[in-house]
Scaffold this active site. Structure first.
Site: not given
Length: 330
Positions: A143, A195
């Site tokens: 990765s 949020k």
């Protein structure tokens, strides 16, 4: 008052006091560290690995551990990857005219998207200076480890190395079931409905998953383009390979993700030949540089310990710290 509540209060007090003490020590050390008498000093010394021509030198850097911002290691975790120091080493390679090439040994499952990209940018800058960059993959360069390896002139991997895992991941823990069983409720006041998109106190909605997927897709597209440019592949081929899977060294070579299979000595030999510098000096950077390095290390450890205190407090506060990662989670 129950024993559990007493323990929780004691732990909270310890954390707060610990944070205050460590912040105070950090401030003192930072003051010493930033004094004019030390600003021009170098925390690194050079250790020669192989004697040779000092006008054609090869810097041998090693990245070992998960790629994360900050100083790594710390008082809880011992020695670890130090991102701040590693970036400084890359800058030294770039700015030292006697260094004609860099051998980068990579042994990491990857890590954060941001610090991985910082390393990638530094390596690109080194190459723009006309310096050769060879990568040797250790037991794992997955990765983010592959992300930073992709721009190298040549990539070598050991016969038992694992690489690939091209992709992005983000995860968070949903404690809502546990909280319900314990009779715990969280009151949230927010300015917008998303949020608290990664709140661990409730299930994520389908719309929120789509929002986060779009964020990951942007990071993934960047990863694909970096592999495409670095390995001179078509985008379609990269996307076919980039399903997140891990590859053996043999599979990686047959798919064009690496150039050769071999150990570090073979990588170095090939690099010297490519540079037309068979007698090049090979050296590495060390932080064992006396008083200044001790202060530098102390500041790093204090910074790491402060971060670890914040992590502990986040657990008590039930904060979510999920973020996109170029990380192999095997």
């Amino acid at each position: 008052m129950s024993k559990k509540r007493i323990i929780a209060i004691v732990l909270a007090v310890v954390i707060v006091l610990g944070g205050i003490i460590m912040s105070s020590i950090s401030a003192v050390v930072s003051s010493i560290f930033n004094e004019s008498t030390t600003t021009d000093m170098d925390p690194f010394t050079e250790e020669v690995e192989k004697e040779g021509d000092s006008s054609k030198r090869i810097a041998h850097l090693t990245l070992n551990g998960e790629i994360a911002e900050g100083t790594g290691g710390g008082m809880f975790g011992g020695e670890g990857y130090n991102h701040t120091a590693f970036l400084k080493q890359l800058d030294k390679v770039k700015n030292d005219d006697s260094v004609k090439g860099m051998l980068l040994t990579v042994n990491t499952p990857g890590g954060g998207t941001y610090p991985s990209d910082e390393i990638y940018q530094k390596i690109k800058q080194i190459k723009k200076k006309g310096k050769k960059v060879y990568v040797h993959m250790g037991s794992m360069a997955a990765s983010g480890g592959y992300y930073i390896s992709a721009p190298a002139d040549k990539i070598y991997a050991g016969p038992q190395s694992m690489t690939g895992s091209i992709g992005v991941i983000m995860s968070s823990i949903d404690y809502s079931g546990l909280q319900k069983n314990l009779g715990i409720k969280q009151n949230v006041i927010k300015s917008g409905k998303h949020k608290d998109i990664l709140s661990s106190s409730r299930e994520m909605t389908g719309e929120e998953k789509e929002i986060l997927q779009s964020v990951l897709d942007d990071s993934f597209d960047r990863f694909v383009n970096i592999v495409k440019d670095g390995r001179h592949m078509s985008e379609s081929k990269v996307r076919k390979l980039a399903d997140g899977r891990i590859y053996s060294a043999q599979q990686a070579k047959s798919n064009g993700l690496i150039d050769e299979i071999g150990y570090e000595d073979r990588t170095l030999k090939a690099m010297k030949k490519d540079m037309n510098a068979k007698d090049a000096e090979v050296f590495e950077y060390s932080e064992d540089g006396g008083w200044f390095s001790s202060v530098y290390s102390a500041k790093s450890n204090i910074s790491q310990f402060t971060n670890e205190l914040k992590d502990v407090k986040s657990i008590f506060k039930n904060d979510s710290k999920a973020e996109p990662m170029y990380l192999y989670e095997g």
